[in-house]
Design a protein around this motif. Structure first.
Motif, short mmCIF file in Angstrom:
data_model
loop_
_atom_site.label_atom_id
_atom_site.label_comp_id
_atom_site.label_asym_id
_atom_site.label_seq_id
_atom_site.Cartn_x
_atom_site.Cartn_y
_atom_site.Cartn_z
N SER A 29 0.83 -1.20 0.00
CA SER A 29 0.00 0.00 0.00
C SER A 29 0.87 1.25 0.00
CB SER A 29 -0.91 0.00 1.23
OG SER A 29 -1.56 1.24 1.37
N PHE A 30 0.52 2.20 -0.89
CA PHE A 30 1.32 3.42 -0.95
C PHE A 30 1.20 4.22 0.33
CE2 PHE A 30 2.16 7.82 -2.52
CZ PHE A 30 3.47 7.60 -2.92
N SER A 31 0.03 4.17 0.98
CA SER A 31 -0.13 4.87 2.25
C SER A 31 0.79 4.28 3.31
CB SER A 31 -1.59 4.80 2.73
OG SER A 31 -1.99 3.45 2.94
N ALA A 32 1.02 2.96 3.25
CA ALA A 32 1.95 2.33 4.18
C ALA A 32 3.38 2.77 3.90
CB ALA A 32 1.84 0.81 4.08
N VAL A 33 3.70 2.97 2.62
CA VAL A 33 5.02 3.48 2.25
C VAL A 33 5.22 4.89 2.83
CG1 VAL A 33 6.52 4.15 0.34
CG2 VAL A 33 5.13 2.10 0.15
N TRP A 38 7.72 8.50 6.73
CA TRP A 38 7.54 9.52 7.77
C TRP A 38 8.22 9.07 9.07
CZ3 TRP A 38 6.98 14.06 9.60
CH2 TRP A 38 6.48 14.28 10.88
N THR A 39 8.08 7.78 9.39
CA THR A 39 8.70 7.25 10.59
C THR A 39 10.22 7.34 10.51
OG1 THR A 39 6.85 5.72 10.93
CG2 THR A 39 8.91 5.23 12.08
N LYS A 40 10.77 7.01 9.33
CA LYS A 40 12.22 7.10 9.15
C LYS A 40 12.72 8.51 9.40
CE LYS A 40 12.50 3.55 5.50
NZ LYS A 40 12.81 3.35 4.07
N LEU A 45 7.93 12.40 -1.62
CA LEU A 45 6.69 13.11 -1.28
C LEU A 45 6.66 13.51 0.18
CD1 LEU A 45 3.90 14.11 -2.15
CD2 LEU A 45 3.00 11.82 -1.64
N VAL A 46 7.00 12.57 1.06
CA VAL A 46 7.00 12.87 2.49
C VAL A 46 8.04 13.92 2.84
CG1 VAL A 46 7.45 11.92 4.79
CG2 VAL A 46 6.07 10.63 3.15
N ALA A 47 9.25 13.73 2.35
CA ALA A 47 10.34 14.65 2.67
C ALA A 47 10.09 16.05 2.10
CB ALA A 47 11.67 14.10 2.16
N THR A 48 9.57 16.12 0.88
CA THR A 48 9.29 17.43 0.28
C THR A 48 8.16 18.13 1.00
OG1 THR A 48 10.00 16.59 -1.87
CG2 THR A 48 8.74 18.63 -1.87
N GLY A 49 7.14 17.39 1.42
CA GLY A 49 6.05 17.99 2.18
C GLY A 49 6.56 18.57 3.49
#
Length: 259
Positions: free
Chosen positions: A3-7, A12-14, A111-115
């Motif tokens: 799941s992309f949401s799990a990715v 985010w956790t990392k 996506l997470v890091a850029t956000g």
């Protein structure tokens, strides 16, 4: 983990649990706001001694972001660490075992890091602007004036784009040390030097940082920056094209090479 949401949750956790990435983001905010405030105080105190042409093109909005050249270095470090640490620690193999789809893995990370970089960038730009204007006093400008809000939001976008560009370069090189060894001298020295020399300025104005930084200006040619053949959004578009190119390059390297 398909799941992309799990990715996204994993990435985010990392980022959240690694102290170095958290501290570099905090440094980007503190350095940019602090240096910008100090330089605004200097501009305010020395304004009467400036040459007439510099007084005529003084841009109080851009002055609020005078510390951006140092703050962006922290964003470069953040971007490189987000991607490069996976390779230096060997965790890239574990990550790809958990997320076999390499496109999902890379673009979820970006996506997470850029956000996160965008959130910190916007907080930095608004804090820098309001503190800088308070210091400039009678030479200040309101955020409701023409193009000012665009410049303030643009400063946040610029910081996020610098981080994303750095992630793309780190994905191509697969090494934090090599990526930092190229990006830090380029943005801090090479780009500024070539942009200041008339013989090379026409080329340097198309570098990602030189073009992208025009979105922070309200007064064309402010602070001896010259007037390029594109507008603020045109310059940001050039930076976006550079960033797209390195991100795609990073994806192709990840797709074709073994971890």
């Amino acid at each position: 983990m398909s799941s992309f949401s799990a990715v996204l949750t994993s990435e985010w956790t990392k980022i959240r649990t690694v102290a170095s990435t958290t501290w570099t983001l905090a440094s980007a905010l503190v350095v940019t706001v602090g240096v910008s405030a100090a330089l605004c105080a200097f501009f305010n105190a020395s304004f009467k001694n400036m040459p007439a042409e510099q007084q005529a093109t003084f841009d109080p909005t851009l002055a609020s972001f005078a510390g951006m050249s140092l703050g962006q270095l922290a964003m470069i470090v953040f971007g490189v660490l987000v991607v490069g640490t996976e390779y230096s620690s060997g965790m890239i193999r574990t990550s790809l075992a958990a997320v076999p789809n390499r496109a999902s893995f890379l673009f979820g990370k970006l996506l997470v890091a850029t956000g996160l970089a965008l959130a910190v960038g916007l907080a930095t730009s608004f804090l820098s602007f309001f503190l800088g204007q308070a210091i400039l006093g009678d030479r200040s400008i309101g955020i409701g004036e023409d193009n000012v809000l665009r410049a303030v939001i643009g400063a946040g976008l610029y910081m996020a784009m610098i981080a994303l560009f750095s992630m793309g370069v780190a994905a191509i090189l697969r090494s934090s040390m090599l990526a930092l060894g190229i990006l830090m001298p380029f943005f801090f020295l090479v780009s500024n030097i070539l942009g200041a020399v008339s013989a090379t300025r026409k080329v340097a104005q198309y570098f990602p940082d030189q073009a992208g930084s025009k979105i922070m200006q309200v007064v064309p040619g402010a602070m001896d920056s010259g007037t390029p053949p594109y507008g603020p959004w045109g310059g940001f578009g050039i930076m976006a094209l550079w960033t797209l190119a390195v991100v795609l390059g990073g994806y192709l390297v990840l797709k074709k090479r073994d971890a």
